[in-house]
Design a protein around this motif. Sequence first.
Motif, PDB file in Angstrom:
ATOM      1  N   LEU A  38      12.445  -1.233  26.945  1.00  0.00           N
ATOM      2  CA  LEU A  38      12.487  -1.867  25.800  1.00  0.00           C
ATOM      3  C   LEU A  38      12.196  -0.844  24.610  1.00  0.00           C
ATOM      4  CD1 LEU A  38      12.312  -4.737  24.563  1.00  0.00           C
ATOM      5  CD2 LEU A  38       9.761  -4.518  24.477  1.00  0.00           C
ATOM      6  N   ILE A  39      12.958  -1.219  23.463  1.00  0.00           N
ATOM      7  CA  ILE A  39      12.944  -0.147  22.185  1.00  0.00           C
ATOM      8  C   ILE A  39      12.611  -0.887  21.110  1.00  0.00           C
ATOM      9  CG2 ILE A  39      14.368   1.771  23.266  1.00  0.00           C
ATOM     10  CD1 ILE A  39      16.303   0.861  21.188  1.00  0.00           C
ATOM     11  N   VAL A  69      22.445   0.941  18.965  1.00  0.00           N
ATOM     12  CA  VAL A  69      21.162   0.794  18.476  1.00  0.00           C
ATOM     13  C   VAL A  69      20.396   2.197  18.563  1.00  0.00           C
ATOM     14  CG1 VAL A  69      20.227  -0.254  20.495  1.00  0.00           C
ATOM     15  CG2 VAL A  69      19.047  -0.611  18.478  1.00  0.00           C
ATOM     16  N   SER A  70      19.772   2.289  17.584  1.00  0.00           N
ATOM     17  CA  SER A  70      18.770   3.527  17.799  1.00  0.00           C
ATOM     18  C   SER A  70      17.154   3.043  17.678  1.00  0.00           C
ATOM     19  CB  SER A  70      19.036   4.601  16.958  1.00  0.00           C
ATOM     20  OG  SER A  70      18.621   4.256  15.680  1.00  0.00           O
ATOM     21  N   GLY A  71      16.212   3.938  18.240  1.00  0.00           N
ATOM     22  CA  GLY A  71      14.804   3.195  17.887  1.00  0.00           C
ATOM     23  C   GLY A  71      14.047   4.284  19.095  1.00  0.00           C
ATOM     24  N   VAL A  72      12.746   3.565  19.380  1.00  0.00           N
ATOM     25  CA  VAL A  72      11.655   4.183  19.943  1.00  0.00           C
ATOM     26  C   VAL A  72      11.433   3.413  20.920  1.00  0.00           C
ATOM     27  CG1 VAL A  72       9.388   5.291  19.660  1.00  0.00           C
ATOM     28  CG2 VAL A  72      10.821   5.248  17.725  1.00  0.00           C
ATOM     29  N   LYS A  84       9.714   7.876  28.505  1.00  0.00           N
ATOM     30  CA  LYS A  84       8.203   7.340  28.326  1.00  0.00           C
ATOM     31  C   LYS A  84       8.157   6.742  27.080  1.00  0.00           C
ATOM     32  CE  LYS A  84       6.838  11.958  26.487  1.00  0.00           C
ATOM     33  NZ  LYS A  84       8.158  12.145  25.709  1.00  0.00           N
ATOM     34  N   VAL A  85       7.245   5.836  26.681  1.00  0.00           N
ATOM     35  CA  VAL A  85       6.762   5.365  25.644  1.00  0.00           C
ATOM     36  C   VAL A  85       6.838   6.430  24.471  1.00  0.00           C
ATOM     37  CG1 VAL A  85       5.090   4.190  24.338  1.00  0.00           C
ATOM     38  CG2 VAL A  85       5.708   3.286  26.496  1.00  0.00           C
ATOM     39  N   GLY A  86       7.432   6.161  23.294  1.00  0.00           N
ATOM     40  CA  GLY A  86       7.675   7.220  22.335  1.00  0.00           C
ATOM     41  C   GLY A  86       8.638   7.851  22.165  1.00  0.00           C
ATOM     42  N   ASP A  87       9.553   7.955  23.095  1.00  0.00           N
ATOM     43  CA  ASP A  87      10.643   8.816  23.310  1.00  0.00           C
ATOM     44  C   ASP A  87      11.734   8.208  22.198  1.00  0.00           C
ATOM     45  OD1 ASP A  87      10.361  10.699  25.122  1.00  0.00           O
ATOM     46  OD2 ASP A  87      11.245   9.324  26.879  1.00  0.00           O
ATOM     47  N   TYR A  88      12.306   9.213  21.419  1.00  0.00           N
ATOM     48  CA  TYR A  88      13.277   8.765  20.502  1.00  0.00           C
ATOM     49  C   TYR A  88      14.909   8.647  21.187  1.00  0.00           C
ATOM     50  CZ  TYR A  88       9.894   9.569  16.906  1.00  0.00           C
ATOM     51  OH  TYR A  88       8.714   9.663  16.134  1.00  0.00           O
ATOM     52  N   VAL A  89      15.468   7.555  20.846  1.00  0.00           N
ATOM     53  CA  VAL A  89      16.545   7.230  21.892  1.00  0.00           C
ATOM     54  C   VAL A  89      17.566   6.521  20.988  1.00  0.00           C
ATOM     55  CG1 VAL A  89      15.418   7.192  23.884  1.00  0.00           C
ATOM     56  CG2 VAL A  89      15.874   4.962  22.587  1.00  0.00           C
ATOM     57  N   ASN A  90      18.965   6.596  21.423  1.00  0.00           N
ATOM     58  CA  ASN A  90      19.898   5.566  20.940  1.00  0.00           C
ATOM     59  C   ASN A  90      20.564   5.202  22.369  1.00  0.00           C
ATOM     60  OD1 ASN A  90      21.617   8.173  20.588  1.00  0.00           O
ATOM     61  ND2 ASN A  90      22.816   6.751  21.531  1.00  0.00           N
ATOM     62  N   ALA A  91      21.068   3.990  22.315  1.00  0.00           N
ATOM     63  CA  ALA A  91      21.713   3.366  23.317  1.00  0.00           C
ATOM     64  C   ALA A  91      22.868   2.373  23.024  1.00  0.00           C
ATOM     65  CB  ALA A  91      20.647   2.433  24.267  1.00  0.00           C
ATOM     66  N   PHE A  92      23.616   2.213  24.194  1.00  0.00           N
ATOM     67  CA  PHE A  92      24.946   1.573  24.015  1.00  0.00           C
ATOM     68  C   PHE A  92      24.524   0.269  24.594  1.00  0.00           C
ATOM     69  CE2 PHE A  92      28.433   0.426  27.103  1.00  0.00           C
ATOM     70  CZ  PHE A  92      29.005  -0.557  26.324  1.00  0.00           C
ATOM     71  N   LYS A 117      18.397  10.367  25.121  1.00  0.00           N
ATOM     72  CA  LYS A 117      17.133  10.680  24.740  1.00  0.00           C
ATOM     73  C   LYS A 117      17.211  11.804  23.949  1.00  0.00           C
ATOM     74  CE  LYS A 117      13.813  12.428  27.775  1.00  0.00           C
ATOM     75  NZ  LYS A 117      13.069  12.685  28.801  1.00  0.00           N
ATOM     76  N   TYR A 118      16.375  12.099  22.841  1.00  0.00           N
ATOM     77  CA  TYR A 118      16.494  13.232  21.972  1.00  0.00           C
ATOM     78  C   TYR A 118      14.906  14.005  22.327  1.00  0.00           C
ATOM     79  CZ  TYR A 118      20.456  11.336  19.852  1.00  0.00           C
ATOM     80  OH  TYR A 118      21.838  10.693  19.665  1.00  0.00           O
TER      81      TYR A 118
END
Length: 366
Positions: A38-39, A69-72, A84-92, A117-118
Amino acid sequence: MTFSSTIKASVISGSLEENQLATVKEIELPPIKPYQLLIKSEAFAVNPTDWKHILYGLGKPNNIIGSDVSGVVVEVGSEVEGFKVGDYVNAFVRGNTSDTEGAWGEYAIINPKVTVKYDHELKHTESNEAGLINSFEGAASVGLGLVTVALSFSHYLNIDYDQAKNKDKHILIWGGAGATGTLAIQIAKLVYGLKVITTASPKNHKYLKSLGADYVFDYNDDKVVEQIKEVGNNKIVYALDTIAFPETFQKVYDATEGAPEVFLDSLLGVDGSVIETKQERVVHYGYTLAYNVLDKEVVLGPVTFKQTPELLANYEEFWKQYLPKYLDQIKHANLLILKPGLESANEALELSKQGKVSGQKVVFRL
Ligand SMILES: NC(=O)c1ccc[n+]([C@@H]2O[C@H](COP(=O)([O-])OP(=O)(O)OC[C@H]3O[C@@H](n4cnc5c(N)ncnc54)[C@H](OP(=O)(O)O)[C@@H]3O)[C@@H](O)[C@H]2O)c1
Protein backbone atom coordinates in the motif's frame (compact mmCIF):
# COMPACT_ATOMS: atom_id res chain seq x y z
CA MET A 1 -4.94 -1.76 7.86
CA THR A 2 -3.29 0.85 10.04
CA PHE A 3 -4.51 3.75 7.89
CA SER A 4 -7.99 5.07 7.42
CA SER A 5 -9.48 2.83 4.80
CA THR A 6 -11.82 5.53 3.51
CA ILE A 7 -10.00 7.43 0.80
CA LYS A 8 -10.78 9.79 -2.04
CA ALA A 9 -10.16 8.52 -5.56
CA SER A 10 -10.82 9.61 -9.09
CA VAL A 11 -13.33 7.14 -10.53
CA ILE A 12 -15.16 6.58 -13.82
CA SER A 13 -18.21 8.85 -13.69
CA GLY A 14 -20.37 7.09 -16.26
CA SER A 15 -20.52 10.20 -18.46
CA LEU A 16 -18.80 10.20 -21.87
CA GLU A 17 -19.12 14.00 -22.23
CA GLU A 18 -15.93 15.98 -22.80
CA ASN A 19 -14.19 16.82 -19.50
CA GLN A 20 -16.62 14.70 -17.48
CA LEU A 21 -15.18 11.17 -17.71
CA ALA A 22 -13.97 11.26 -14.10
CA THR A 23 -15.42 12.23 -10.75
CA VAL A 24 -13.90 12.27 -7.26
CA LYS A 25 -15.52 9.87 -4.83
CA GLU A 26 -14.93 8.44 -1.34
CA ILE A 27 -14.27 4.72 -1.44
CA GLU A 28 -13.46 1.95 1.02
CA LEU A 29 -10.09 0.30 0.44
CA PRO A 30 -9.92 -3.39 1.39
CA PRO A 31 -6.96 -4.75 3.39
CA ILE A 32 -4.00 -5.48 1.09
CA LYS A 33 -3.33 -9.08 0.06
CA PRO A 34 -0.10 -10.77 1.28
CA TYR A 35 1.65 -10.15 -2.07
CA GLN A 36 0.72 -6.45 -2.30
CA LEU A 37 1.96 -3.07 -1.06
CA LEU A 38 0.00 0.00 0.00
CA ILE A 39 1.39 3.41 -0.85
CA LYS A 40 0.47 6.96 0.02
CA SER A 41 0.14 8.50 -3.41
CA GLU A 42 2.03 11.64 -4.34
CA ALA A 43 1.72 12.02 -8.14
CA PHE A 44 -0.13 10.49 -11.06
CA ALA A 45 0.35 10.24 -14.84
CA VAL A 46 -2.19 9.66 -17.59
CA ASN A 47 -1.87 7.00 -20.30
CA PRO A 48 -3.95 6.40 -23.45
CA THR A 49 -5.24 3.15 -21.92
CA ASP A 50 -7.07 5.15 -19.21
CA TRP A 51 -9.44 7.02 -21.52
CA LYS A 52 -9.66 4.01 -23.89
CA HIS A 53 -11.03 1.89 -21.02
CA ILE A 54 -13.66 4.54 -20.33
CA LEU A 55 -14.68 5.32 -23.91
CA TYR A 56 -14.70 1.71 -25.12
CA GLY A 57 -16.67 0.44 -22.10
CA LEU A 58 -13.87 -1.77 -20.71
CA GLY A 59 -14.16 0.11 -17.43
CA LYS A 60 -17.41 0.60 -15.54
CA PRO A 61 -18.72 3.51 -13.44
CA ASN A 62 -16.99 3.71 -10.02
CA ASN A 63 -13.88 1.83 -11.20
CA ILE A 64 -10.79 3.71 -9.98
CA ILE A 65 -9.03 5.40 -12.89
CA GLY A 66 -5.32 5.43 -13.58
CA SER A 67 -2.37 3.21 -14.40
CA ASP A 68 0.56 5.25 -13.07
CA VAL A 69 1.29 6.49 -9.56
CA SER A 70 4.28 7.40 -7.42
CA GLY A 71 4.44 7.67 -3.66
CA VAL A 72 5.75 6.25 -0.41
CA VAL A 73 5.18 2.71 0.90
CA VAL A 74 3.02 2.66 4.05
CA GLU A 75 2.24 -1.05 4.34
CA VAL A 76 4.01 -4.20 3.13
CA GLY A 77 2.19 -7.50 2.54
CA SER A 78 3.46 -10.46 4.57
CA GLU A 79 4.84 -12.30 1.52
CA VAL A 80 6.57 -9.30 -0.07
CA GLU A 81 10.38 -9.24 -0.09
CA GLY A 82 12.66 -6.30 -0.82
CA PHE A 83 10.33 -3.46 0.23
CA LYS A 84 9.83 -1.62 3.53
CA VAL A 85 7.65 1.16 4.88
CA GLY A 86 9.10 4.50 3.77
CA ASP A 87 10.43 3.33 0.38
CA TYR A 88 10.04 5.80 -2.48
CA VAL A 89 8.40 4.04 -5.41
CA ASN A 90 6.39 4.32 -8.56
CA ALA A 91 4.10 1.63 -9.87
CA PHE A 92 2.06 0.56 -12.83
CA VAL A 93 -1.45 -0.39 -11.70
CA ARG A 94 -4.12 -2.39 -13.51
CA GLY A 95 -6.53 0.51 -13.18
CA ASN A 96 -9.84 1.38 -14.82
CA THR A 97 -11.37 -2.05 -14.14
CA SER A 98 -11.81 -2.29 -10.35
CA ASP A 99 -13.57 -0.41 -7.55
CA THR A 100 -10.60 -0.93 -5.21
CA GLU A 101 -7.43 -1.06 -7.34
CA GLY A 102 -6.45 1.86 -9.52
CA ALA A 103 -3.70 4.46 -9.51
CA TRP A 104 -5.53 7.74 -8.97
CA GLY A 105 -6.44 7.67 -5.29
CA GLU A 106 -5.03 9.16 -2.08
CA TYR A 107 -3.64 5.68 -1.38
CA ALA A 108 -3.03 2.93 -3.93
CA ILE A 109 -2.70 -0.83 -3.69
CA ILE A 110 0.21 -1.89 -5.88
CA ASN A 111 2.03 -5.07 -6.95
CA PRO A 112 5.81 -5.32 -6.38
CA LYS A 113 6.24 -7.07 -9.76
CA VAL A 114 5.55 -3.76 -11.52
CA THR A 115 6.93 -1.41 -8.89
CA VAL A 116 10.16 0.57 -9.19
CA LYS A 117 11.99 1.28 -5.93
CA TYR A 118 14.37 4.25 -5.71
CA ASP A 119 17.44 4.30 -3.51
CA HIS A 120 17.05 8.06 -3.03
CA GLU A 121 14.32 10.38 -1.81
CA LEU A 122 11.75 11.68 -4.29
CA LYS A 123 10.48 15.25 -3.90
CA HIS A 124 7.84 17.30 -5.65
CA THR A 125 8.88 19.47 -8.59
CA GLU A 126 7.37 22.34 -10.55
CA SER A 127 9.82 21.81 -13.43
CA ASN A 128 8.57 20.47 -16.76
CA GLU A 129 12.07 19.61 -17.98
CA ALA A 130 13.01 16.04 -18.88
CA GLY A 131 15.59 14.74 -16.42
CA LEU A 132 16.81 12.03 -14.09
CA ILE A 133 14.09 10.59 -11.87
CA ASN A 134 14.31 12.59 -8.64
CA SER A 135 10.73 13.82 -8.34
CA PHE A 136 7.38 12.17 -7.65
CA GLU A 137 6.10 13.70 -10.89
CA GLY A 138 8.99 12.25 -12.93
CA ALA A 139 8.62 8.85 -11.25
CA ALA A 140 4.86 8.71 -11.89
CA SER A 141 5.50 9.33 -15.59
CA VAL A 142 7.62 6.21 -16.23
CA GLY A 143 5.68 3.30 -14.69
CA LEU A 144 3.66 1.77 -17.51
CA GLY A 145 6.35 2.70 -20.05
CA LEU A 146 9.07 0.82 -18.17
CA VAL A 147 6.94 -2.32 -17.75
CA THR A 148 6.05 -2.22 -21.45
CA VAL A 149 9.63 -1.83 -22.66
CA ALA A 150 10.85 -4.45 -20.17
CA LEU A 151 8.38 -7.02 -21.51
CA SER A 152 8.95 -6.16 -25.15
CA PHE A 153 12.75 -6.18 -25.08
CA SER A 154 13.27 -9.06 -22.66
CA HIS A 155 10.64 -11.45 -23.97
CA TYR A 156 9.14 -10.68 -27.36
CA LEU A 157 12.25 -9.17 -28.98
CA ASN A 158 14.38 -11.37 -26.72
CA ILE A 159 17.42 -9.08 -27.07
CA ASP A 160 20.75 -10.43 -25.81
CA TYR A 161 22.12 -8.60 -22.76
CA ASP A 162 25.68 -9.05 -24.05
CA GLN A 163 26.34 -5.60 -25.50
CA ALA A 164 29.35 -6.88 -27.46
CA LYS A 165 26.97 -9.01 -29.54
CA ASN A 166 24.75 -6.00 -30.27
CA LYS A 167 27.26 -3.44 -31.42
CA ASP A 168 26.48 -3.92 -35.11
CA LYS A 169 22.75 -4.41 -34.62
CA HIS A 170 20.07 -1.72 -34.98
CA ILE A 171 16.66 -1.34 -33.44
CA LEU A 172 13.87 0.71 -35.01
CA ILE A 173 11.53 2.40 -32.53
CA TRP A 174 8.51 3.76 -34.36
CA GLY A 175 6.97 6.64 -32.41
CA GLY A 176 10.03 7.67 -30.39
CA ALA A 177 8.47 10.82 -28.89
CA GLY A 178 5.73 8.98 -26.98
CA ALA A 179 5.82 7.78 -23.38
CA THR A 180 6.91 4.29 -24.42
CA GLY A 181 9.21 5.52 -27.18
CA THR A 182 11.31 7.85 -25.03
CA LEU A 183 12.01 5.02 -22.58
CA ALA A 184 12.57 2.45 -25.33
CA ILE A 185 15.26 4.65 -26.93
CA GLN A 186 17.17 5.00 -23.68
CA ILE A 187 16.91 1.35 -22.68
CA ALA A 188 17.93 0.11 -26.13
CA LYS A 189 21.08 2.18 -25.78
CA LEU A 190 21.93 1.86 -22.09
CA VAL A 191 21.01 -1.75 -21.35
CA TYR A 192 21.59 -3.39 -24.73
CA GLY A 193 24.11 -1.16 -26.57
CA LEU A 194 22.06 -1.17 -29.80
CA LYS A 195 22.13 1.50 -32.51
CA VAL A 196 18.78 3.28 -32.33
CA ILE A 197 16.73 4.52 -35.27
CA THR A 198 13.45 6.26 -34.42
CA THR A 199 10.67 8.40 -35.92
CA ALA A 200 9.09 11.61 -34.62
CA SER A 201 7.88 15.05 -35.69
CA PRO A 202 10.84 17.33 -36.58
CA LYS A 203 10.38 19.48 -33.44
CA ASN A 204 11.24 16.40 -31.31
CA HIS A 205 14.36 15.29 -33.21
CA LYS A 206 16.90 17.14 -31.07
CA TYR A 207 15.22 15.91 -27.88
CA LEU A 208 15.28 12.26 -28.99
CA LYS A 209 18.95 12.54 -29.98
CA SER A 210 19.64 13.88 -26.48
CA LEU A 211 18.09 10.65 -25.13
CA GLY A 212 20.50 8.57 -27.21
CA ALA A 213 18.80 8.04 -30.59
CA ASP A 214 21.41 7.69 -33.35
CA TYR A 215 19.04 8.57 -36.21
CA VAL A 216 15.65 10.31 -36.08
CA PHE A 217 13.35 10.61 -39.11
CA ASP A 218 10.08 12.42 -39.70
CA TYR A 219 7.30 9.80 -39.93
CA ASN A 220 5.33 12.12 -42.23
CA ASP A 221 8.11 12.20 -44.84
CA ASP A 222 7.13 10.18 -47.95
CA LYS A 223 10.64 8.73 -48.05
CA VAL A 224 10.84 7.69 -44.38
CA VAL A 225 11.05 3.95 -45.18
CA GLU A 226 13.93 4.46 -47.66
CA GLN A 227 15.72 6.79 -45.21
CA ILE A 228 15.54 4.17 -42.45
CA LYS A 229 16.67 1.36 -44.77
CA GLU A 230 19.66 3.38 -45.87
CA VAL A 231 21.04 4.00 -42.37
CA GLY A 232 19.93 0.56 -41.19
CA ASN A 233 22.12 -1.00 -43.86
CA ASN A 234 20.52 -4.49 -43.52
CA LYS A 235 21.31 -4.53 -39.80
CA ILE A 236 17.92 -3.70 -38.29
CA VAL A 237 17.25 -6.87 -36.34
CA TYR A 238 14.64 -5.50 -33.90
CA ALA A 239 11.72 -3.09 -34.10
CA LEU A 240 9.06 -1.85 -31.72
CA ASP A 241 6.06 -0.08 -33.21
CA THR A 242 4.62 2.00 -30.35
CA ILE A 243 1.88 3.49 -32.56
CA ALA A 244 0.84 0.13 -34.00
CA PHE A 245 -1.70 0.99 -36.68
CA PRO A 246 -1.61 -1.31 -39.73
CA GLU A 247 -0.14 1.59 -41.77
CA THR A 248 2.69 2.24 -39.29
CA PHE A 249 3.36 -1.49 -38.91
CA GLN A 250 3.59 -1.83 -42.72
CA LYS A 251 6.28 0.85 -42.71
CA VAL A 252 8.12 -0.88 -39.87
CA TYR A 253 7.95 -4.17 -41.79
CA ASP A 254 9.19 -2.59 -45.01
CA ALA A 255 11.94 -0.55 -43.33
CA THR A 256 13.39 -3.64 -41.62
CA GLU A 257 13.87 -5.64 -44.80
CA GLY A 258 17.46 -6.78 -45.22
CA ALA A 259 18.60 -8.62 -42.10
CA PRO A 260 18.30 -12.42 -42.40
CA GLU A 261 16.01 -12.70 -39.34
CA VAL A 262 13.96 -9.88 -37.80
CA PHE A 263 11.95 -9.50 -34.56
CA LEU A 264 9.02 -7.05 -34.74
CA ASP A 265 6.87 -6.09 -31.77
CA SER A 266 3.87 -3.78 -31.58
CA LEU A 267 1.84 -2.37 -28.71
CA LEU A 268 -1.66 -3.00 -30.03
CA GLY A 269 -1.41 -6.62 -31.14
CA VAL A 270 -0.84 -5.92 -34.85
CA ASP A 271 1.22 -8.49 -36.73
CA GLY A 272 1.83 -9.85 -40.23
CA SER A 273 -1.85 -10.70 -40.65
CA VAL A 274 -2.87 -7.05 -41.15
CA ILE A 275 -0.15 -5.98 -43.61
CA GLU A 276 1.39 -7.08 -46.89
CA THR A 277 4.23 -9.49 -46.21
CA LYS A 278 6.88 -11.30 -48.25
CA GLN A 279 7.03 -15.07 -47.97
CA GLU A 280 10.82 -15.22 -48.21
CA ARG A 281 11.38 -13.03 -45.13
CA VAL A 282 11.95 -14.57 -41.68
CA VAL A 283 10.02 -12.38 -39.24
CA HIS A 284 9.01 -13.11 -35.63
CA TYR A 285 6.08 -11.13 -34.24
CA GLY A 286 5.66 -9.92 -30.67
CA TYR A 287 2.48 -9.15 -28.73
CA THR A 288 3.55 -7.01 -25.82
CA LEU A 289 0.78 -6.16 -23.40
CA ALA A 290 1.91 -4.80 -20.05
CA TYR A 291 -1.20 -6.25 -18.35
CA ASN A 292 0.17 -9.74 -19.07
CA VAL A 293 2.80 -9.28 -16.38
CA LEU A 294 -0.12 -9.25 -13.92
CA ASP A 295 -2.93 -11.13 -15.70
CA LYS A 296 -2.74 -14.64 -17.18
CA GLU A 297 -5.01 -13.90 -20.10
CA VAL A 298 -6.34 -10.64 -21.51
CA VAL A 299 -8.73 -10.46 -24.45
CA LEU A 300 -8.67 -7.16 -26.31
CA GLY A 301 -10.72 -7.13 -29.49
CA PRO A 302 -9.64 -9.99 -31.74
CA VAL A 303 -6.39 -10.71 -29.86
CA THR A 304 -5.93 -12.86 -26.75
CA PHE A 305 -2.73 -11.94 -24.93
CA LYS A 306 -1.37 -14.81 -22.85
CA GLN A 307 1.03 -14.88 -19.94
CA THR A 308 3.43 -17.84 -19.95
CA PRO A 309 6.03 -18.91 -17.36
CA GLU A 310 8.75 -17.95 -19.87
CA LEU A 311 7.23 -14.48 -20.33
CA LEU A 312 7.26 -13.89 -16.58
CA ALA A 313 10.79 -15.24 -16.15
CA ASN A 314 12.18 -13.07 -18.95
CA TYR A 315 10.38 -9.98 -17.66
CA GLU A 316 11.49 -10.57 -14.07
CA GLU A 317 15.12 -11.05 -15.11
CA PHE A 318 15.02 -7.58 -16.68
CA TRP A 319 13.04 -5.98 -13.85
CA LYS A 320 15.06 -7.37 -10.96
CA GLN A 321 18.57 -7.69 -12.40
CA TYR A 322 18.98 -5.12 -15.14
CA LEU A 323 16.60 -2.20 -14.46
CA PRO A 324 18.11 -1.40 -11.02
CA LYS A 325 21.61 -1.17 -12.58
CA TYR A 326 20.52 1.51 -15.05
CA LEU A 327 17.70 3.28 -13.19
CA ASP A 328 19.82 6.23 -12.11
CA GLN A 329 20.72 6.95 -15.76
CA ILE A 330 17.18 6.85 -17.16
CA LYS A 331 15.46 10.19 -17.78
CA HIS A 332 11.75 10.81 -17.53
CA ALA A 333 10.15 12.67 -20.44
CA ASN A 334 9.30 16.37 -20.52
CA LEU A 335 6.33 16.85 -18.21
CA LEU A 336 3.14 18.85 -18.42
CA ILE A 337 2.22 19.33 -14.76
CA LEU A 338 -1.45 20.13 -14.15
CA LYS A 339 -3.02 21.82 -11.09
CA PRO A 340 -2.78 19.71 -7.92
CA GLY A 341 -5.81 17.64 -6.96
CA LEU A 342 -7.66 14.53 -8.09
CA GLU A 343 -10.02 16.89 -9.94
CA SER A 344 -7.27 17.30 -12.58
CA ALA A 345 -8.11 13.79 -13.79
CA ASN A 346 -10.59 15.13 -16.34
CA GLU A 347 -8.10 17.56 -17.88
CA ALA A 348 -5.42 14.85 -17.97
CA LEU A 349 -7.72 12.36 -19.73
CA GLU A 350 -8.86 15.01 -22.20
CA LEU A 351 -5.31 16.09 -23.11
CA SER A 352 -4.30 12.48 -23.74
CA LYS A 353 -7.49 11.63 -25.65
CA GLN A 354 -7.22 14.61 -27.95
CA GLY A 355 -3.53 13.86 -28.66
CA LYS A 356 -2.69 17.42 -27.73
CA VAL A 357 0.60 16.57 -26.08
CA SER A 358 3.78 15.96 -28.02
CA GLY A 359 7.05 14.87 -26.46
CA GLN A 360 5.49 15.40 -23.01
CA LYS A 361 3.86 13.30 -20.31
CA VAL A 362 0.84 14.75 -18.50
CA VAL A 363 1.09 14.45 -14.70
CA PHE A 364 -0.65 15.86 -11.63
CA ARG A 365 -0.22 15.55 -7.88
CA LEU A 366 -2.62 15.23 -4.98
N1 LIG B 1 0.71 -2.98 -25.23
C1 LIG B 1 0.98 -2.28 -24.14
O1 LIG B 1 1.29 -2.83 -23.09
C2 LIG B 1 0.93 -0.78 -24.20
C3 LIG B 1 1.60 -0.04 -23.22
C4 LIG B 1 1.60 1.34 -23.33
C5 LIG B 1 0.91 1.96 -24.37
N2 LIG B 1 0.23 1.20 -25.27
C6 LIG B 1 -0.46 1.81 -26.42
O2 LIG B 1 0.59 2.28 -27.27
C7 LIG B 1 0.23 3.50 -27.88
C8 LIG B 1 1.28 4.55 -27.53
O3 LIG B 1 1.21 4.86 -26.16
P1 LIG B 1 2.24 5.89 -25.49
O4 LIG B 1 1.72 6.22 -24.14
O5 LIG B 1 3.63 5.40 -25.65
O6 LIG B 1 2.07 7.10 -26.48
P2 LIG B 1 1.90 8.65 -26.33
O7 LIG B 1 2.85 9.19 -25.33
O8 LIG B 1 0.48 9.00 -26.21
O9 LIG B 1 2.42 9.01 -27.82
C9 LIG B 1 2.30 10.25 -28.31
C10 LIG B 1 3.32 10.41 -29.44
O10 LIG B 1 3.02 9.56 -30.53
C11 LIG B 1 3.67 10.08 -31.67
N3 LIG B 1 2.96 9.69 -32.89
C12 LIG B 1 1.65 9.85 -33.17
N4 LIG B 1 1.37 9.34 -34.39
C13 LIG B 1 2.53 8.81 -34.88
C14 LIG B 1 2.89 8.14 -36.08
N5 LIG B 1 2.01 7.92 -37.05
N6 LIG B 1 4.17 7.72 -36.21
C15 LIG B 1 5.08 7.94 -35.24
N7 LIG B 1 4.81 8.60 -34.08
C16 LIG B 1 3.55 9.03 -33.92
C17 LIG B 1 3.66 11.59 -31.47
O11 LIG B 1 4.97 12.00 -31.79
P3 LIG B 1 5.31 13.49 -32.31
O12 LIG B 1 4.87 14.38 -31.19
O13 LIG B 1 6.77 13.46 -32.51
O14 LIG B 1 4.51 13.71 -33.56
C18 LIG B 1 3.29 11.79 -29.99
O15 LIG B 1 4.23 12.56 -29.30
C19 LIG B 1 -1.18 3.81 -27.37
O16 LIG B 1 -2.10 3.32 -28.32
C20 LIG B 1 -1.29 3.03 -26.08
O17 LIG B 1 -2.61 2.72 -25.74
C21 LIG B 1 0.22 -0.16 -25.21
